[in-house]
Design a protein around this motif. Structure first.
Motif, PDB file in Angstrom:
ATOM      1  N   VAL A   1       0.829  -1.190   0.000  1.00 21.81           N
ATOM      2  CA  VAL A   1       0.000   0.000   0.000  1.00 21.81           C
ATOM      3  C   VAL A   1       0.871   1.251   0.000  1.00 21.81           C
ATOM      4  CG1 VAL A   1      -2.043  -0.983   1.118  1.00 21.81           C
ATOM      5  CG2 VAL A   1      -0.181  -0.077   2.527  1.00 21.81           C
ATOM      6  N   HIS A   2       0.261   2.348  -0.432  1.00 13.89           N
ATOM      7  CA  HIS A   2       0.868   3.663  -0.329  1.00 13.89           C
ATOM      8  C   HIS A   2       0.100   4.481   0.694  1.00 13.89           C
ATOM      9  CE1 HIS A   2       3.395   3.026  -3.780  1.00 13.89           C
ATOM     10  NE2 HIS A   2       2.361   2.831  -4.587  1.00 13.89           N
ATOM     11  N   LEU A   3       0.767   5.487   1.216  1.00 19.48           N
ATOM     12  CA  LEU A   3       0.100   6.516   2.001  1.00 19.48           C
ATOM     13  C   LEU A   3       0.553   7.856   1.438  1.00 19.48           C
ATOM     14  CD1 LEU A   3      -1.787   7.088   4.428  1.00 19.48           C
ATOM     15  CD2 LEU A   3       0.299   7.432   5.794  1.00 19.48           C
ATOM     16  N   GLN A   4      -0.322   8.480   0.666  1.00 22.37           N
ATOM     17  CA  GLN A   4      -0.038   9.802   0.126  1.00 22.37           C
ATOM     18  C   GLN A   4      -0.402  10.829   1.169  1.00 22.37           C
ATOM     19  OE1 GLN A   4       1.321  10.745  -2.940  1.00 22.37           O
ATOM     20  NE2 GLN A   4       1.323  12.793  -2.052  1.00 22.37           N
ATOM     21  N   MET A   5       0.573  11.655   1.530  1.00 24.63           N
ATOM     22  CA  MET A   5       0.379  12.636   2.591  1.00 24.63           C
ATOM     23  C   MET A   5       0.572  14.030   2.007  1.00 24.63           C
ATOM     24  SD  MET A   5       2.351  10.721   5.742  1.00 24.63           S
ATOM     25  CE  MET A   5       3.972  11.023   5.045  1.00 24.63           C
ATOM     26  N   ASN A   6      -0.495  14.802   1.989  1.00 25.83           N
ATOM     27  CA  ASN A   6      -0.462  16.165   1.475  1.00 25.83           C
ATOM     28  C   ASN A   6      -0.725  17.161   2.600  1.00 25.83           C
ATOM     29  OD1 ASN A   6      -0.137  15.115  -1.165  1.00 25.83           O
ATOM     30  ND2 ASN A   6      -2.352  15.025  -1.461  1.00 25.83           N
ATOM     31  N   ALA A   7      -0.410  18.406   2.337  1.00 19.11           N
ATOM     32  CA  ALA A   7      -0.644  19.480   3.314  1.00 19.11           C
ATOM     33  C   ALA A   7      -0.099  19.088   4.679  1.00 19.11           C
ATOM     34  CB  ALA A   7      -2.133  19.811   3.382  1.00 19.11           C
ATOM     35  N   LEU A   8       1.116  18.613   4.694  1.00 14.11           N
ATOM     36  CA  LEU A   8       1.708  18.133   5.942  1.00 14.11           C
ATOM     37  C   LEU A   8       1.879  19.251   6.948  1.00 14.11           C
ATOM     38  CD1 LEU A   8       4.220  15.606   4.409  1.00 14.11           C
ATOM     39  CD2 LEU A   8       2.529  15.054   6.167  1.00 14.11           C
ATOM     40  N   GLU A   9       1.706  18.886   8.195  1.00 18.82           N
ATOM     41  CA  GLU A   9       1.813  19.825   9.316  1.00 18.82           C
ATOM     42  C   GLU A   9       2.893  19.329  10.265  1.00 18.82           C
ATOM     43  OE1 GLU A   9      -2.077  19.444  10.911  1.00 18.82           O
ATOM     44  OE2 GLU A   9      -3.072  20.455   9.232  1.00 18.82           O
ATOM     45  N   PRO A  10       3.489  20.233  11.045  1.00 13.08           N
ATOM     46  CA  PRO A  10       4.500  19.794  12.025  1.00 13.08           C
ATOM     47  C   PRO A  10       3.969  18.700  12.950  1.00 13.08           C
ATOM     48  CG  PRO A  10       4.575  22.171  11.788  1.00 13.08           C
ATOM     49  CD  PRO A  10       3.390  21.712  10.986  1.00 13.08           C
ATOM     50  N   GLU A  11       2.666  18.714  13.206  1.00 12.87           N
ATOM     51  CA  GLU A  11       2.070  17.702  14.081  1.00 12.87           C
ATOM     52  C   GLU A  11       2.068  16.317  13.450  1.00 12.87           C
ATOM     53  OE1 GLU A  11       1.134  21.625  15.236  1.00 12.87           O
ATOM     54  OE2 GLU A  11       0.668  20.665  13.314  1.00 12.87           O
ATOM     55  N   ASP A  12       2.361  16.225  12.160  1.00  7.66           N
ATOM     56  CA  ASP A  12       2.445  14.928  11.487  1.00  7.66           C
ATOM     57  C   ASP A  12       3.808  14.267  11.680  1.00  7.66           C
ATOM     58  OD1 ASP A  12       0.617  16.443   8.824  1.00  7.66           O
ATOM     59  OD2 ASP A  12      -0.179  15.056  10.332  1.00  7.66           O
ATOM     60  N   THR A  13       4.745  14.976  12.291  1.00  7.10           N
ATOM     61  CA  THR A  13       6.065  14.416  12.531  1.00  7.10           C
ATOM     62  C   THR A  13       5.971  13.193  13.431  1.00  7.10           C
ATOM     63  OG1 THR A  13       7.183  16.537  12.224  1.00  7.10           O
ATOM     64  CG2 THR A  13       8.324  14.878  13.569  1.00  7.10           C
ATOM     65  N   ALA A  14       6.505  12.079  12.947  1.00  5.84           N
ATOM     66  CA  ALA A  14       6.417  10.826  13.692  1.00  5.84           C
ATOM     67  C   ALA A  14       7.144   9.731  12.917  1.00  5.84           C
ATOM     68  CB  ALA A  14       4.958  10.415  13.881  1.00  5.84           C
TER      69      ALA A  14
END
Length: 125
Positions: free
Chosen positions: A77-90
């Protein structure tokens, strides 16, 4: 030997995009999920799919920004991540299960028997 391998992590600025990939070897899984864990925080559900049914699930925090999809080439699977925010850091982890994970259990780490080693995503402001 069954293995899951994530790739695609990295460092981006806020508003940017990344695409994570999870490649499975050894067998085909009907159920996949992504989880993440930030430093000092609890591990949390991000997204899941039962790709052969066309069903997808998202955490409220990523809905509308992230998309989970089937990767037929890599059997994963893929996970396309757009409009990333600092809170997505992990650290993002791919998980998979050899049978159908029921809807009520899709957001639970223990519902999936197999996991990858994790890939770091860092979003700067």
């Amino acid at each position: 030997q069954v293995q899951l391998e994530e790739s695609g992590g990295g460092a981006v600025q806020a508003g940017g995009s990344l695409r994570l990939s999870c490649a499975a070897s050894g067998r085909t899984f009907p159920s996949y999920a992504w989880f993440r864990q930030a430093p000092g925080k609890e591990r949390e559900f991000v997204a899941a799919t039962r790709w052969n049914e066309g069903t997808v699930y998202y955490a409220d925090s990523v809905k509308g920004r992230f998309t989970i999809s089937r990767d037929k080439v890599q059997n994963g699977v893929h996970l396309q991540m757009n409009a990333l925010e600092p809170e997505d850091t992990a650290v993002y982890y791919c998980k998979a299960h050899g049978s159908r994970v029921i809807t009520s259990a899709t957001r639970t780490w223990e519902s999936y028997a197999y996991r990858g080693q994790g890939t770091q995503v860092t979003v700067s402001s």
